[in-house]
Design a protein around this motif. Sequence first.
Motif, mmCIF file in Angstrom:
data_model
loop_
_atom_site.group_PDB
_atom_site.id
_atom_site.type_symbol
_atom_site.label_atom_id
_atom_site.label_comp_id
_atom_site.label_asym_id
_atom_site.label_seq_id
_atom_site.Cartn_x
_atom_site.Cartn_y
_atom_site.Cartn_z
ATOM 1 N N VAL A 193 9.933 2.671 -8.776
ATOM 2 C CA VAL A 193 8.911 2.601 -7.731
ATOM 3 C C VAL A 193 8.481 4.020 -7.398
ATOM 4 N N VAL A 194 7.171 4.264 -7.425
ATOM 5 C CA VAL A 194 6.618 5.561 -7.017
ATOM 6 C C VAL A 194 5.984 5.356 -5.646
ATOM 7 N N VAL A 205 10.820 7.158 -6.770
ATOM 8 C CA VAL A 205 10.202 8.475 -6.926
ATOM 9 C C VAL A 205 9.599 8.863 -5.581
ATOM 10 N N ASN A 206 10.080 9.976 -4.990
ATOM 11 C CA ASN A 206 9.609 10.385 -3.667
ATOM 12 C C ASN A 206 9.033 11.798 -3.704
ATOM 13 N N GLU A 263 0.827 -1.212 0.000
ATOM 14 C CA GLU A 263 0.000 0.000 0.000
ATOM 15 C C GLU A 263 0.860 1.260 0.000
ATOM 16 N N SER A 264 2.113 1.144 0.402
ATOM 17 C CA SER A 264 2.991 2.311 0.433
ATOM 18 C C SER A 264 3.527 2.670 -0.951
#
Length: 538
Positions: A118-119, A152-153, A100-101
């Motif tokens: 990964v986003v 991607v943060n 879910e994160s």
Amino acid sequence: MDEQELVTRLTNQILSKFKKAGYEIKPKEVSERLRLLLLEFKVPESEAIKTIENYLMKELEISREHLIKAPLVKIVDIAEPGEWVSLKVKVAQLWEPSSESISQAGLIGDETGIIKFVVWSSANVKPVEEGKSYVFRNVVTDYYNGKMQVNVNRSSEIEEIDEEVQLPPREVEVVGALVAIRRNSGLIQRCRECNRPVSKGLCPVHGKTVYDDLRVKGVIDDGENVYEVILNQEIVKSLTGIELEEALQIAREHLDRNAVLSELKNKLLGRYLRLIGTRGERCLVAKEATFLDLGAKLKGTGQEGVGMTGKREPARRVFAFELNSSTYKITDDTKTKYVLTPTGERCNRVFFVGALLEKEEVRPESGIWRIRVADPTGAIIGYVGRFQPDALEALMGIEPPEMVAVVGKVRVLEGERRKFVTVRPEQISIVDTKVRDCWVHETAKSTLERIRRMEEAKESDSDSRLAWQVYNPNLNEYRRIVRKVIEAVFGGAIKSEGVKSTNKDDPIDGDKNVESDLFDEFGVEEEWNLSNIFEDTA
């Protein structure tokens, strides 16, 4: 480094970061805060830097993305985790996030390569779509499960562009030996909803909605690169003749689904394959696979790095005559151990095919078996124990003499009078003479190529230069051996002169102190507790 030097270095590091973003910061303010956090409060360096940067960004009323101006790079240039980069890419594939994160995950690429992205759910970016091109700004490189990826943060940006970014060819061809079959192969179960392989008949997400499938997850090794591959049900049937219904019948008859895996290993391990597949995140998914004919080209066209396993060393092709003369050991920066051959090949693993002439338990009830396998140039000695369960299980089902293919780690052991080379097998499988012929052909070509490199003595080839210093080999002798092997296998009988192994007999028979010295090297006690000898040290 003393305390003042540390404070000065970190102060300059922080000032440089803000200066690149166009902001001048007073050094005194930074150094005073560093002294407080590091010297008085004993805060770790990374936390001290992060705290000061956050404070300065708040004072300047800027966001982290304004501070970070990551350079635009190509995917092929990504080599280290923890770096801020920007990428101009096309989205090659998306899949369902595993947590879910995570809001999105998949593969992106440019003309130089493919990488996972990964986003994170906390990132304030719009979702991307397959087939469209974007600029990923201020993303962070990461290393996860043996692969590089980008994350991607909240400091990242994604902008769609009209430019069509080209991807590298996703279809590749690989030619090599199938040197390993993973344990999660054979008769497996999948979830009907998400199609993922499941264990114990239960999908953790969708429950008991499973069906049976047949597949092989294996390792193709061409002597230079190693490729993780997946063979689906149709390809498994085309190669082995075993279809799903027959696999289910085998499992019922043996009351064990693992019996199917054993049958597939018997039919596939050690064989040469030509495989055409599509590169995925971790492996090549085969679209076609055929057994290799000797007349076909032995080198594949797969690109270096495509589908390669994370840390596995390729299994080199070396004749017994040369391997038994290879006594110089090398340990690199990663603590991986190698043996350097007289023609300049650095070997951690080897793949060889020959006749299993003998197998003998070293001591009663020791569980350690000594084997002797001969190719046309000589014999190689190996030791198999409980730390090589696949090799040990296969060995127990083979009665010499038998033609076998072996993949294993090379070891150099020192007796009182001389050094001995042995192999610790990881996989052993029965093969036919067609596989032996392919191996001879491939090994002969590899040996001649190494001889050519040795003669050219290129400055860039440090292993060749080191081999000259250590062995000063007679290259014509190795040429004669290659010629005689080719004559023996493909053109009639061979004279014995010049092709005898330097390991003339079983090393234990040649030097009665070798076995005890071998055991002493690994701290073996008098009751022949040999477990340490087979632990993986690379």
